[in-house]
Design a protein around this motif. Structure first.
Motif, PDB file in Angstrom:
ATOM      1  N   TYR A 194     -64.954  44.885 -79.702  1.00 26.82           N
ATOM      2  CA  TYR A 194     -64.364  44.162 -78.155  1.00 26.82           C
ATOM      3  C   TYR A 194     -64.760  45.144 -76.792  1.00 26.82           C
ATOM      4  O   TYR A 194     -64.784  44.619 -76.070  1.00 26.82           O
ATOM      5  CB  TYR A 194     -63.854  43.577 -78.413  1.00 26.82           C
ATOM      6  CG  TYR A 194     -61.784  43.727 -78.366  1.00 26.82           C
ATOM      7  CD1 TYR A 194     -61.514  44.544 -76.742  1.00 26.82           C
ATOM      8  CD2 TYR A 194     -61.754  43.965 -79.521  1.00 26.82           C
ATOM      9  CE1 TYR A 194     -60.286  45.075 -77.053  1.00 26.82           C
ATOM     10  CE2 TYR A 194     -60.229  44.197 -79.180  1.00 26.82           C
ATOM     11  CZ  TYR A 194     -59.834  44.490 -77.897  1.00 26.82           C
ATOM     12  OH  TYR A 194     -58.279  44.884 -78.200  1.00 26.82           O
ATOM     13  N   ILE A 195     -65.271  46.301 -76.917  1.00 29.61           N
ATOM     14  CA  ILE A 195     -65.338  47.602 -75.926  1.00 29.61           C
ATOM     15  C   ILE A 195     -66.587  47.213 -75.595  1.00 29.61           C
ATOM     16  O   ILE A 195     -67.818  47.640 -76.627  1.00 29.61           O
ATOM     17  CB  ILE A 195     -64.785  49.012 -76.002  1.00 29.61           C
ATOM     18  CG1 ILE A 195     -62.807  48.437 -76.173  1.00 29.61           C
ATOM     19  CG2 ILE A 195     -65.045  49.476 -75.015  1.00 29.61           C
ATOM     20  CD1 ILE A 195     -62.787  50.129 -77.349  1.00 29.61           C
ATOM     21  N   GLN A 196     -66.493  47.291 -74.307  1.00 26.42           N
ATOM     22  CA  GLN A 196     -67.914  47.674 -73.682  1.00 26.42           C
ATOM     23  C   GLN A 196     -68.802  48.406 -74.541  1.00 26.42           C
ATOM     24  O   GLN A 196     -67.934  49.964 -74.467  1.00 26.42           O
ATOM     25  CB  GLN A 196     -68.135  47.001 -72.265  1.00 26.42           C
ATOM     26  CG  GLN A 196     -67.566  45.735 -72.096  1.00 26.42           C
ATOM     27  CD  GLN A 196     -67.972  45.537 -70.507  1.00 26.42           C
ATOM     28  OE1 GLN A 196     -68.526  46.429 -69.900  1.00 26.42           O
ATOM     29  NE2 GLN A 196     -66.814  44.495 -70.260  1.00 26.42           N
ATOM     30  N   ALA A 220     -73.473  45.598 -75.050  1.00 23.13           N
ATOM     31  CA  ALA A 220     -73.443  45.678 -73.625  1.00 23.13           C
ATOM     32  C   ALA A 220     -72.731  45.440 -72.611  1.00 23.13           C
ATOM     33  O   ALA A 220     -71.145  45.614 -71.763  1.00 23.13           O
ATOM     34  CB  ALA A 220     -74.888  44.910 -73.019  1.00 23.13           C
ATOM     35  N   ASP A 221     -71.987  43.375 -73.246  1.00 22.60           N
ATOM     36  CA  ASP A 221     -70.711  43.284 -73.173  1.00 22.60           C
ATOM     37  C   ASP A 221     -69.559  42.800 -73.556  1.00 22.60           C
ATOM     38  O   ASP A 221     -68.550  42.436 -73.175  1.00 22.60           O
ATOM     39  CB  ASP A 221     -71.144  41.392 -72.097  1.00 22.60           C
ATOM     40  CG  ASP A 221     -71.875  40.742 -73.598  1.00 22.60           C
ATOM     41  OD1 ASP A 221     -71.548  41.204 -74.778  1.00 22.60           O
ATOM     42  OD2 ASP A 221     -71.355  39.976 -73.506  1.00 22.60           O
ATOM     43  N   GLY A 222     -69.559  43.242 -74.980  1.00 25.14           N
ATOM     44  CA  GLY A 222     -68.228  43.491 -75.336  1.00 25.14           C
ATOM     45  C   GLY A 222     -68.016  42.038 -75.971  1.00 25.14           C
ATOM     46  O   GLY A 222     -67.193  42.137 -76.407  1.00 25.14           O
ATOM     47  N   LEU A 223     -68.876  41.103 -75.744  1.00 26.93           N
ATOM     48  CA  LEU A 223     -69.108  40.087 -76.750  1.00 26.93           C
ATOM     49  C   LEU A 223     -69.850  39.490 -77.818  1.00 26.93           C
ATOM     50  O   LEU A 223     -69.604  38.060 -78.055  1.00 26.93           O
ATOM     51  CB  LEU A 223     -69.392  38.949 -75.562  1.00 26.93           C
ATOM     52  CG  LEU A 223     -68.218  38.644 -74.214  1.00 26.93           C
ATOM     53  CD1 LEU A 223     -68.575  38.022 -72.827  1.00 26.93           C
ATOM     54  CD2 LEU A 223     -66.927  38.491 -74.575  1.00 26.93           C
TER      55      LEU A 223
END
Length: 285
Positions: A194-196, A220-223
């Motif tokens: 979950y890290i960008q 890119a957004d961690g999601l």
């Protein structure tokens, strides 16, 4: 050189390398290599040590000087009070992840107390070392746990940890998320990447250089993995099943929105011991 001299030299090297816990780290490496405790060191510290051991110790100290995590050097880490193998390319279990297990334990106890069938089933998605799923299986021997991961190394290490703990109610399957998952579960647990992507290079050396990127990079957004897991998880959850995931400290609102859009209700965010958002839970009807 004697044990005391070797230990002193190890401490000096680690201190010079900027290792904050240089005293304890030098000792733990020695203790692990020789299988000794501090009472043995007190009694035998002035005895000459073999050249082979001295050389092996120096190799391990050099690894620590380069900021390789102590857990990777010793090959083990502790999670929920138990020792787990972390050999190879698997994520080192973090203390914060214990919050996820603690919440899952509460959920299972609640279901059992409500006389909802005791033979519950749990899926540990992105299992890594298997510490989450195995901890659940050991806590509740009557439930069935499946650990899943895409990494061959994670599968190997999880199997090793299953054997280490005699967790006979835990199985492991290689799967790209839900690709090879066939059953439905009462609870799905996950500590996904979950890290960008762009943030990874700013992380501590011990993380960015030694934890597998596949276990860190959430896009890119961690999601990315939250979307994928939430999109598919409802197909693999039984009625009133629960999805419980570890989250980044600043991702709660976004993950809540993703879950709500996919029909999850009873959404709840749990903080860790540093009062940061750490776990999100939801239920599918």
């Amino acid at each position: 050189m004697t044990l005391n001299e070797i230990l002193g030299e190890g401490r000096k090297r680690l201190q010079a390398a900027g290792i904050s816990d240089y005293v304890s780290d030098a000792w733990l490496i020695m203790s692990e290599l020789l299988g000794i405790d501090k009472s043995y060191l007190i009694l035998h510290g002035n005895e000459e040590c073999s050249k082979a051991y001295e050389e092996e110790y120096v190799v391990c100290i050099k690894r620590r000087q380069e900021h390789e995590p102590l857990q990777k050097i010793t090959g083990k880490a502790y999670f929920m009070g138990r020792e787990f193998s972390v050999r190879g390319e698997v994520l080192i279990p973090r203390f914060d992840t214990e919050i996820l297990v603690e919440e899952a334990i509460k959920e299972i106890k609640s279901r059992i107390n409500k006389c909802i069938k005791p033979d519950l089933t749990v899926l540990d998605m992105c299992c890594g070392s298997g510490c989450i799923g195995i901890s659940m299986g050991l806590e509740f021997p009557q439930i069935k746990v499946v650990c899943a991961d895409i990494s061959d190394e994670a599968i190997r290490v999880t199997n090793e940890n299953i054997g280490r703990h005699g967790a006979n109610n835990v199985q492991v399957v290689k799967s790209d998320l839900f690709e090879n998952i066939e059953e439905e579960y009462d609870i799905i647990l996950s500590n996904p990447p979950y890290i960008q992507s762009e943030v990874i290079e700013t992380l501590d050396e011990e993380v960015k250089n030694y934890d597998p990127r596949i276990a860190l990079d959430g896009g890119a957004d961690g999601l990315v993995f939250y979307r994928r897991i939430v999109d598919d998880s409802s197909k693999y959850l039984k009625a009133s099943g629960s999805l419980m995931m570890e989250i980044g400290y600043d991702e709660a609102a976004q993950v809540q929105e993703i879950m709500a859009e996919r029909g999850y209700t009873d959404l709840r965010v749990v903080k860790d011991y540093s009062k940061l958002d750490r776990v999100i839970t939801g239920r599918i009807m």
